[in-house]
Design a protein around this motif. Structure first.
Motif, PDB file in Angstrom:
ATOM      1  N   GLY A  44       3.220  -6.703  49.442  1.00  0.00           N
ATOM      2  CA  GLY A  44       2.926  -5.688  47.680  1.00  0.00           C
ATOM      3  C   GLY A  44       1.456  -5.792  47.335  1.00  0.00           C
ATOM      4  N   GLU A  45       1.759  -5.371  45.855  1.00  0.00           N
ATOM      5  CA  GLU A  45       0.601  -5.693  45.130  1.00  0.00           C
ATOM      6  C   GLU A  45       0.059  -7.125  44.904  1.00  0.00           C
ATOM      7  OE1 GLU A  45      -0.947  -4.576  40.612  1.00  0.00           O
ATOM      8  OE2 GLU A  45       0.324  -3.097  41.843  1.00  0.00           O
ATOM      9  N   LEU A  46       1.238  -8.133  44.772  1.00  0.00           N
ATOM     10  CA  LEU A  46       0.821  -9.216  44.370  1.00  0.00           C
ATOM     11  C   LEU A  46       1.412 -10.217  44.968  1.00  0.00           C
ATOM     12  CD1 LEU A  46       1.591  -8.684  40.238  1.00  0.00           C
ATOM     13  CD2 LEU A  46      -0.891  -9.145  41.125  1.00  0.00           C
ATOM     14  N   VAL A  47       2.762 -10.254  45.956  1.00  0.00           N
ATOM     15  CA  VAL A  47       3.408 -10.629  46.790  1.00  0.00           C
ATOM     16  C   VAL A  47       3.646  -9.997  48.194  1.00  0.00           C
ATOM     17  CG1 VAL A  47       4.461 -12.210  44.616  1.00  0.00           C
ATOM     18  CG2 VAL A  47       5.549 -10.035  46.167  1.00  0.00           C
ATOM     19  N   PHE A  48       3.722 -10.812  48.645  1.00  0.00           N
ATOM     20  CA  PHE A  48       3.805 -10.579  50.438  1.00  0.00           C
ATOM     21  C   PHE A  48       5.650 -11.332  51.316  1.00  0.00           C
ATOM     22  CE2 PHE A  48       0.753 -13.750  50.975  1.00  0.00           C
ATOM     23  CZ  PHE A  48       1.795 -15.126  52.122  1.00  0.00           C
ATOM     24  N   ALA A  49       5.819 -10.667  52.088  1.00  0.00           N
ATOM     25  CA  ALA A  49       6.840 -11.562  52.790  1.00  0.00           C
ATOM     26  C   ALA A  49       6.586 -11.132  54.095  1.00  0.00           C
ATOM     27  CB  ALA A  49       8.119  -9.837  52.344  1.00  0.00           C
ATOM     28  N   VAL A  50       7.113 -13.232  54.427  1.00  0.00           N
ATOM     29  CA  VAL A  50       6.834 -12.980  55.514  1.00  0.00           C
ATOM     30  C   VAL A  50       7.258 -14.332  56.236  1.00  0.00           C
ATOM     31  CG1 VAL A  50       5.549 -14.898  54.516  1.00  0.00           C
ATOM     32  CG2 VAL A  50       4.810 -14.811  56.915  1.00  0.00           C
ATOM     33  N   LEU A  51       8.328 -14.048  57.388  1.00  0.00           N
ATOM     34  CA  LEU A  51       9.133 -14.702  58.122  1.00  0.00           C
ATOM     35  C   LEU A  51       7.992 -15.891  58.235  1.00  0.00           C
ATOM     36  CD1 LEU A  51       9.958 -12.776  61.663  1.00  0.00           C
ATOM     37  CD2 LEU A  51      11.640 -13.354  59.230  1.00  0.00           C
ATOM     38  N   ASN A  52       9.338 -17.187  58.031  1.00  0.00           N
ATOM     39  CA  ASN A  52       8.964 -18.385  58.194  1.00  0.00           C
ATOM     40  C   ASN A  52       8.177 -18.673  59.534  1.00  0.00           C
ATOM     41  OD1 ASN A  52       9.008 -21.174  58.880  1.00  0.00           O
ATOM     42  ND2 ASN A  52      10.351 -21.209  56.978  1.00  0.00           N
ATOM     43  N   LYS A  53       8.195 -19.961  60.330  1.00  0.00           N
ATOM     44  CA  LYS A  53       7.247 -19.574  61.404  1.00  0.00           C
ATOM     45  C   LYS A  53       7.960 -20.888  61.697  1.00  0.00           C
ATOM     46  CE  LYS A  53       3.020 -20.655  64.341  1.00  0.00           C
ATOM     47  NZ  LYS A  53       1.755 -20.963  63.685  1.00  0.00           N
ATOM     48  N   PHE A  54       8.845 -21.627  61.157  1.00  0.00           N
ATOM     49  CA  PHE A  54       9.437 -22.652  61.382  1.00  0.00           C
ATOM     50  C   PHE A  54      10.694 -22.795  61.224  1.00  0.00           C
ATOM     51  CE2 PHE A  54       5.420 -24.700  61.688  1.00  0.00           C
ATOM     52  CZ  PHE A  54       5.581 -25.459  62.882  1.00  0.00           C
ATOM     53  N   PRO A  55      11.795 -21.001  61.546  1.00  0.00           N
ATOM     54  CA  PRO A  55      13.207 -21.215  60.773  1.00  0.00           C
ATOM     55  C   PRO A  55      14.099 -21.981  60.612  1.00  0.00           C
ATOM     56  CG  PRO A  55      12.676 -19.848  62.726  1.00  0.00           C
ATOM     57  CD  PRO A  55      11.496 -20.515  62.805  1.00  0.00           C
ATOM     58  N   TYR A  56      14.937 -21.428  59.467  1.00  0.00           N
ATOM     59  CA  TYR A  56      16.378 -22.495  59.665  1.00  0.00           C
ATOM     60  C   TYR A  56      17.397 -21.832  60.143  1.00  0.00           C
ATOM     61  CZ  TYR A  56      14.102 -25.678  56.143  1.00  0.00           C
ATOM     62  OH  TYR A  56      12.797 -26.337  55.154  1.00  0.00           O
ATOM     63  N   ASN A  57      16.956 -20.337  59.948  1.00  0.00           N
ATOM     64  CA  ASN A  57      18.302 -19.578  60.843  1.00  0.00           C
ATOM     65  C   ASN A  57      17.356 -18.455  61.266  1.00  0.00           C
ATOM     66  OD1 ASN A  57      20.876 -20.348  60.759  1.00  0.00           O
ATOM     67  ND2 ASN A  57      20.933 -19.604  59.302  1.00  0.00           N
ATOM     68  N   ALA A  58      17.660 -17.488  62.295  1.00  0.00           N
ATOM     69  CA  ALA A  58      17.007 -16.543  62.500  1.00  0.00           C
ATOM     70  C   ALA A  58      16.723 -15.335  61.466  1.00  0.00           C
ATOM     71  CB  ALA A  58      17.780 -15.284  63.129  1.00  0.00           C
ATOM     72  N   GLY A  59      15.718 -14.793  60.902  1.00  0.00           N
ATOM     73  CA  GLY A  59      15.580 -13.874  59.476  1.00  0.00           C
ATOM     74  C   GLY A  59      15.270 -15.088  58.644  1.00  0.00           C
ATOM     75  N   HIS A  60      14.500 -15.456  59.003  1.00  0.00           N
ATOM     76  CA  HIS A  60      14.339 -16.888  57.061  1.00  0.00           C
ATOM     77  C   HIS A  60      12.904 -16.525  56.939  1.00  0.00           C
ATOM     78  CE1 HIS A  60      12.998 -20.626  56.076  1.00  0.00           C
ATOM     79  NE2 HIS A  60      12.822 -20.025  54.898  1.00  0.00           N
ATOM     80  N   LEU A  61      13.073 -15.886  55.668  1.00  0.00           N
ATOM     81  CA  LEU A  61      11.676 -15.095  54.864  1.00  0.00           C
ATOM     82  C   LEU A  61      11.164 -15.649  54.288  1.00  0.00           C
ATOM     83  CD1 LEU A  61      12.662 -11.220  54.815  1.00  0.00           C
ATOM     84  CD2 LEU A  61      10.942 -12.178  55.756  1.00  0.00           C
ATOM     85  N   MET A  62      10.197 -15.439  53.538  1.00  0.00           N
ATOM     86  CA  MET A  62       9.468 -16.037  52.337  1.00  0.00           C
ATOM     87  C   MET A  62       8.860 -15.369  51.665  1.00  0.00           C
ATOM     88  SD  MET A  62       8.153 -20.024  53.953  1.00  0.00           S
ATOM     89  CE  MET A  62       7.171 -19.023  55.413  1.00  0.00           C
ATOM     90  N   VAL A  63       8.460 -15.234  50.067  1.00  0.00           N
ATOM     91  CA  VAL A  63       7.935 -14.224  49.435  1.00  0.00           C
ATOM     92  C   VAL A  63       7.130 -15.584  48.677  1.00  0.00           C
ATOM     93  CG1 VAL A  63       8.315 -12.583  47.937  1.00  0.00           C
ATOM     94  CG2 VAL A  63      10.074 -12.654  49.130  1.00  0.00           C
ATOM     95  N   VAL A  64       6.382 -14.607  48.848  1.00  0.00           N
ATOM     96  CA  VAL A  64       4.968 -15.485  48.946  1.00  0.00           C
ATOM     97  C   VAL A  64       3.689 -15.049  47.998  1.00  0.00           C
ATOM     98  CG1 VAL A  64       2.976 -17.210  49.533  1.00  0.00           C
ATOM     99  CG2 VAL A  64       4.807 -16.632  50.705  1.00  0.00           C
ATOM    100  N   PRO A  65       3.115 -15.575  46.393  1.00  0.00           N
ATOM    101  CA  PRO A  65       2.746 -14.521  45.957  1.00  0.00           C
ATOM    102  C   PRO A  65       0.821 -14.595  47.105  1.00  0.00           C
ATOM    103  CG  PRO A  65       3.010 -16.791  44.930  1.00  0.00           C
ATOM    104  CD  PRO A  65       3.641 -16.419  45.880  1.00  0.00           C
ATOM    105  N   TYR A  66      -0.131 -14.148  46.488  1.00  0.00           N
ATOM    106  CA  TYR A  66      -1.137 -13.614  47.575  1.00  0.00           C
ATOM    107  C   TYR A  66      -1.731 -15.464  46.049  1.00  0.00           C
ATOM    108  CZ  TYR A  66      -0.144  -9.353  49.188  1.00  0.00           C
ATOM    109  OH  TYR A  66       0.418  -8.416  49.991  1.00  0.00           O
ATOM    110  N   ARG A  67      -1.928 -15.105  45.391  1.00  0.00           N
ATOM    111  CA  ARG A  67      -2.483 -15.740  44.521  1.00  0.00           C
ATOM    112  C   ARG A  67      -2.549 -17.362  44.728  1.00  0.00           C
ATOM    113  NH1 ARG A  67      -2.385 -17.770  38.791  1.00  0.00           N
ATOM    114  NH2 ARG A  67      -0.475 -16.728  38.861  1.00  0.00           N
TER     115      ARG A  67
END
Length: 179
Positions: free
Chosen positions: A55-78
């Motif tokens: 996005g403009e201010l955040v991005f969605a990324v898969l967790n490299k060490f997931p708790y479950n399949a499809g575990h995403l994180m939403v992270v601000p660029y800042r």
């Protein structure tokens, strides 16, 4: 007398997940903003960084060490540690991306529910405490089977890069388009 007699080492079988040891031992954990993975990931290609959407201010990324399949994180660029340090615009886009992540994961994998949240500070369980990130962990009825309960092991049915591709392909052009 053997102190482990009748204990877990004699009762349970061994399940090996050596890839998790790097995470447990803190290998590659950041020591400052110069090596923060959440600052470095946006500089990588989407597949290499496991980025699902930007996005403009955040991005969605898969967790490299997931708790479950499809575990995403939403992270601000800042690089910001605390939720109260986000701007109103960052809070709004983080929320919209979290909603879209839930919709997309439901569409792709049929998740029945989610655990959504963030751990603020190391004492609260944040693995990377200096860069805020919100987790969206998909859940399914019966997904807590014998593996995590008895074996302390998660079973992920898909390679992370394949999961990333499915979610990225299903992600709408803008976070608001998935409503």
């Amino acid at each position: 007398m053997n102190p482990d007699a009748g204990g877990p080492t004699t009762v349970f079988e061994q399940l090996w997940t050596p890839y998790r040891m790097a995470y447990i031992q803190g290998e590659g954990k950041p020591t400052g903003d110069h090596d923060c993975p959440f600052c470095l990931i946006p500089q990588m290609g989407d597949e290499d960084g496991l980025v699902v959407a930007r996005g403009e201010l955040v991005f969605a990324v898969l967790n490299k060490f997931p708790y479950n399949a499809g575990h995403l994180m939403v992270v601000p660029y800042r690089h910001v540690a605390d939720y109260t340090g986000l701007t109103d615009a960052e809070v709004a886009e983080l929320g919209a991306f979290t909603q879209t992540a839930m919709r997309v994961v439901r569409q792709v994998s049929g998740a029945h529910g989610f655990n959504v949240g963030m751990n603020q500070g190391a004492v609260a369980g944040a693995g990377i405490a200096d860069h805020l990130h919100q987790h969206a962990v998909p859940r399914w009825g019966g997904d807590t089977n014998f593996m995590p309960v008895l074996g302390l092991t998660r079973v992920l049915p898909q390679v992370l890069t394949d999961t990333r591709g499915l979610l990225a392909d299903a992600w709408p052009a803008t976070a608001g388009d998935a409503g």
